[in-house]
Design a protein around this motif. Structure first.
Motif, mmCIF file in Angstrom:
data_model
loop_
_atom_site.group_PDB
_atom_site.id
_atom_site.type_symbol
_atom_site.label_atom_id
_atom_site.label_comp_id
_atom_site.label_asym_id
_atom_site.label_seq_id
_atom_site.Cartn_x
_atom_site.Cartn_y
_atom_site.Cartn_z
ATOM 1 N N ILE A 80 -19.891 32.027 20.939
ATOM 2 C CA ILE A 80 -20.537 32.606 19.762
ATOM 3 C C ILE A 80 -20.512 31.635 18.582
ATOM 4 N N ALA A 81 -19.421 30.838 18.465
ATOM 5 C CA ALA A 81 -19.318 29.930 17.315
ATOM 6 C C ALA A 81 -20.436 28.895 17.357
ATOM 7 N N GLU A 103 -23.038 22.813 26.569
ATOM 8 C CA GLU A 103 -22.084 23.794 27.113
ATOM 9 C C GLU A 103 -21.700 23.384 28.528
ATOM 10 N N ALA A 104 -20.384 23.360 28.777
ATOM 11 C CA ALA A 104 -19.880 22.911 30.078
ATOM 12 C C ALA A 104 -20.298 23.845 31.221
ATOM 13 N N VAL A 159 -18.663 17.867 28.202
ATOM 14 C CA VAL A 159 -18.572 16.587 27.490
ATOM 15 C C VAL A 159 -17.399 15.776 28.048
ATOM 16 N N ALA A 173 -12.889 42.332 22.922
ATOM 17 C CA ALA A 173 -12.863 43.796 22.826
ATOM 18 C C ALA A 173 -14.032 44.297 21.983
ATOM 19 N N ALA A 174 -14.785 43.385 21.420
ATOM 20 C CA ALA A 174 -16.035 43.714 20.727
ATOM 21 C C ALA A 174 -15.851 44.720 19.597
ATOM 22 N N ILE A 175 -14.807 44.533 18.810
ATOM 23 C CA ILE A 175 -14.589 45.456 17.695
ATOM 24 C C ILE A 175 -14.632 44.698 16.373
ATOM 25 N N SER A 209 -15.985 34.281 24.300
ATOM 26 C CA SER A 209 -17.049 35.110 23.716
ATOM 27 C C SER A 209 -17.580 36.167 24.682
ATOM 28 N N GLY A 263 -9.343 32.470 16.587
ATOM 29 C CA GLY A 263 -8.316 33.423 17.010
ATOM 30 C C GLY A 263 -8.893 34.710 17.567
ATOM 31 N N GLY A 264 -8.396 35.834 17.053
ATOM 32 C CA GLY A 264 -8.848 37.138 17.522
ATOM 33 C C GLY A 264 -9.975 37.706 16.680
ATOM 34 N N TYR A 265 -10.620 36.843 15.888
ATOM 35 C CA TYR A 265 -11.615 37.325 14.919
ATOM 36 C C TYR A 265 -12.980 36.663 15.086
ATOM 37 N N GLY A 266 -13.168 35.923 16.166
ATOM 38 C CA GLY A 266 -14.352 35.068 16.287
ATOM 39 C C GLY A 266 -15.675 35.796 16.411
ATOM 40 N N MET A 267 -15.651 37.025 16.949
ATOM 41 C CA MET A 267 -16.914 37.755 17.049
ATOM 42 C C MET A 267 -17.264 38.342 15.680
ATOM 43 N N GLN A 268 -16.284 38.977 15.057
ATOM 44 C CA GLN A 268 -16.588 39.675 13.809
ATOM 45 C C GLN A 268 -16.818 38.729 12.636
HETATM 46 C C1 LIG Z 1 -9.304 39.882 25.283
HETATM 47 C C2 LIG Z 1 -9.901 39.402 23.975
HETATM 48 C C3 LIG Z 1 -10.290 40.330 23.017
HETATM 49 C C4 LIG Z 1 -10.891 39.911 21.829
HETATM 50 N N1 LIG Z 1 -11.365 40.855 20.959
HETATM 51 C C5 LIG Z 1 -12.029 40.474 19.849
HETATM 52 C C6 LIG Z 1 -12.612 41.451 18.994
HETATM 53 O O1 LIG Z 1 -12.549 42.649 19.257
HETATM 54 N N2 LIG Z 1 -13.263 41.022 17.865
HETATM 55 C C7 LIG Z 1 -13.360 39.690 17.555
HETATM 56 O O2 LIG Z 1 -13.951 39.359 16.524
HETATM 57 N N3 LIG Z 1 -12.847 38.744 18.369
HETATM 58 C C8 LIG Z 1 -12.176 39.108 19.504
HETATM 59 N N4 LIG Z 1 -11.645 38.155 20.327
HETATM 60 C C9 LIG Z 1 -11.730 36.746 19.931
HETATM 61 C C10 LIG Z 1 -13.099 36.157 20.207
HETATM 62 O O3 LIG Z 1 -13.487 36.445 21.531
HETATM 63 C C11 LIG Z 1 -13.042 34.639 19.968
HETATM 64 O O4 LIG Z 1 -12.543 34.370 18.673
HETATM 65 C C12 LIG Z 1 -14.415 34.017 20.080
HETATM 66 O O5 LIG Z 1 -15.025 34.354 21.289
HETATM 67 C C13 LIG Z 1 -14.317 32.483 19.968
HETATM 68 O O6 LIG Z 1 -15.608 31.951 20.175
HETATM 69 P P1 LIG Z 1 -15.823 30.418 20.463
HETATM 70 O O7 LIG Z 1 -17.282 30.207 20.554
HETATM 71 O O8 LIG Z 1 -15.021 29.630 19.512
HETATM 72 O O9 LIG Z 1 -15.096 30.168 21.887
HETATM 73 P P2 LIG Z 1 -15.673 30.288 23.383
HETATM 74 O O10 LIG Z 1 -16.463 31.519 23.568
HETATM 75 O O11 LIG Z 1 -14.512 30.084 24.296
HETATM 76 O O12 LIG Z 1 -16.680 29.072 23.475
HETATM 77 C C14 LIG Z 1 -16.258 27.730 23.546
HETATM 78 C C15 LIG Z 1 -17.156 27.072 24.549
HETATM 79 O O13 LIG Z 1 -16.941 25.661 24.518
HETATM 80 C C16 LIG Z 1 -17.178 25.178 25.804
HETATM 81 N N5 LIG Z 1 -16.546 23.857 25.945
HETATM 82 C C17 LIG Z 1 -15.230 23.565 25.826
HETATM 83 N N6 LIG Z 1 -15.029 22.261 26.039
HETATM 84 C C18 LIG Z 1 -16.245 21.703 26.316
HETATM 85 C C19 LIG Z 1 -16.685 20.399 26.637
HETATM 86 N N7 LIG Z 1 -15.833 19.374 26.749
HETATM 87 N N8 LIG Z 1 -18.004 20.198 26.858
HETATM 88 C C20 LIG Z 1 -18.890 21.229 26.743
HETATM 89 N N9 LIG Z 1 -18.524 22.495 26.453
HETATM 90 C C21 LIG Z 1 -17.209 22.731 26.238
HETATM 91 C C22 LIG Z 1 -16.546 26.225 26.715
HETATM 92 O O14 LIG Z 1 -17.064 26.162 28.023
HETATM 93 C C23 LIG Z 1 -16.896 27.512 25.976
HETATM 94 O O15 LIG Z 1 -18.048 28.136 26.485
HETATM 95 C C24 LIG Z 1 -11.041 38.533 21.551
HETATM 96 C C25 LIG Z 1 -10.638 37.591 22.506
HETATM 97 C C26 LIG Z 1 -10.090 38.014 23.706
HETATM 98 C C27 LIG Z 1 -9.713 36.980 24.730
#
Ligand SMILES: Cc1cc2nc3c(=O)[nH]c(=O)nc-3n(C[C@H](O)[C@H](O)[C@H](O)COP(=O)(O)OP(=O)(O)OC[C@H]3O[C@@H](n4cnc5c(N)ncnc54)[C@H](O)[C@@H]3O)c2cc1C
Length: 369
Positions: free
Chosen positions: A14-15, A33-34, A167, A47-49, A43, A327-332
């Motif tokens: 999502i980031a 994306e790997a 990467v 828990a999607a809250i 992502s 952390g635990g806040y990445g969706m919101q």
């Molecule tokens: C069980 C659980 C419950 C959660 N509940 C909530 C919630 O209710 N509300 C909320 O806001 N957040 C929640 N979170 C947190 C939220 O899911 C994360 O903060 C958010 O998904 C982080 O997004 P991101 O894009 O940084 O990471 P990711 O979704 O992990 O994306 C990072 C991406 O980078 C890619 N990548 C890594 N290295 C490389 C490379 N070398 N080359 C190419 N691609 C690479 C990976 O494949 C991955 O797809 C929860 C997390 C968990 C595990």
């Protein structure tokens, strides 16, 4: 031959996808994306809250800044991404200090009696409730619609997402980053590190000082709804001491042991013992036993030492932008953080306060370990 672009984003969670979509009107953006699909890691496992009071003061400011977009996601979806849920916080005698601390910094939470808590979630054990409070405004987020909506917007504006592009090396020469992947070589003057649990590994690859990010495992299970109960309208209910939380999920009940075990970044799965212990703690709080787990999973919640995201240009490398540690806040917080990332990358003024931007800065003291 390498493909040139204005901005390379590493990470299709999502980031990365939301930031890329916000930038695409003003720059040529390519997401690498790997995995074969976007949203495969954290992502796709949340828990999607959306909980307004969740996190420290900086996170709460980001939650508030994200709320209008989640309710009216212009350009991403034609209807709100939010739907009513509520968050019921419960304390036993042992959790009272954490319960009080949470309520201290929160807004709009209503204290409830044990009886009122039971009216909302009838399976609760009354004698296990020393205190209860509810955030009525906590809401479910349609996280898949948000992720896919941002991806659609990105492509519509001419940006691209290259999957299967893990990467392997990152180097900088003559003001350009060169990134090598199995899907080809890419160059750009600006690189956004949105690699979730792997963000420090990506920084190291680029010769940039890591931020001390720790991926922590968070597990969850789905069980059938407790027999004889329509749980559709139950709030998320959580132990204030972070022992467990539970919420209705498409007719089933999701329970998380609220685990935070440090791990090496990988395609993480749930540990049977962690689940068993967590479900045991949950069972102390309710009157219905758990007879069957239908599905379990785990994902990474990746935190900086001060549990605040790391967003901004690296102080030790030109053209290297951090978008990590959500952390635990990445969706919101994705709506606010993606907007901030776009504003900083394009040199625009951000509507977020200076203190918030400084608290997120990769150059902050807490990361200089
Ligand atoms: C069980 C659980 C419950 C959660 N509940 C909530 C919630 O209710 N509300 C909320 O806001 N957040 C929640 N979170 C947190 C939220 O899911 C994360 O903060 C958010 O998904 C982080 O997004 P991101 O894009 O940084 O990471 P990711 O979704 O992990 O994306 C990072 C991406 O980078 C890619 N990548 C890594 N290295 C490389 C490379 N070398 N080359 C190419 N691609 C690479 C990976 O494949 C991955 O797809 C929860 C997390 C968990 C595990």
């Amino acid at each position: 031959m390498s493909t040139g672009t204005d901005i390379l984003v590493i990470g299709g969670g999502i980031a990365g996808i939301s930031a890329a979509a916000r930038l695409a009107a003003d720059a040529q953006v390519t997401v690498l994306e790997a995995e074969p699909v976007i949203g495969h890691h954290s992502s796709g496992r949340s828990a999607a809250i959306f909980i307004r009071n969740y996190g420290n003061a900086t996170l709460r400011a980001l939650n508030a800044a994200s709320a209008p977009f989640l309710a009216q996601p212009e350009g991403v979806s034609d209807s709100s991404l939010l739907s009513p849920r509520g968050e019921l916080l419960l304390a036993t005698d042992e959790d009272m200090a954490q319960f009080d601390a949470y309520l201290d910094g929160s807004e709009g939470m209503e204290r409830l009696s044990a009886q009122q808590a039971l009216e909302l979630v009838p399976i609760l054990r009354e004698d296990a409730i020393a205190a209860a409070a509810i955030e009525w405004d906590a809401q479910d987020i349609d996280v898949d619609r948000m992720l896919q909506g941002f991806a659609r917007k990105l492509r519509h504006l001419g940006g691209s997402i290259v999957t299967g592009a893990a990467v392997q090396s990152v180097s900088r020469r003559n003001g350009l980053w060169t990134v090598v992947t199995p899907a080809g070589e890419f160059t750009a003057p600006l690189l956004i590190n949105a690699a979730g649990g792997w963000a420090d590994a990506v920084a190291k690859m680029a010769g940039v000082r890591p931020s001390g990010l720790a991926p922590l495992r968070r597990s969850a299970v789905l069980i059938p709804a407790p027999e004889g109960h329509d749980i559709t309208r139950w709030p998320l209910f959580a132990n204030a001491g972070d022992q467990w939380y539970a919420k209705p999920e498409a007719g089933k009940m999701m329970i998380s042991p609220a685990d935070e075990d440090p791990i090496e970044p990988h395609d993480v799965w749930a540990d049977d013992m962690v689940i068993a212990e967590g479900l045991h703690r949950f069972e102390q709080a309710v009157t219905t036993p758990i007879t069957r787990v239908e599905h379990s999973w785990a994902g990474m919640r990746t935190f900086a030492p001060d549990r605040t995201p790391v967003v901004g240009f690296a102080s030790d490398a030109e053209g290297f932008f951090w978008l990590a540690g959500q952390g635990g806040y990445g969706m919101q917080t994705a709506p606010a953080l993606s907007q901030l990332a776009a504003d900083l990358c394009l040199g625009r003024l951000s509507p977020l306060g200076k203190s918030v931007i400084e608290a997120l800065s990769p150059g902050r003291a807490a990361l200089n370990f």
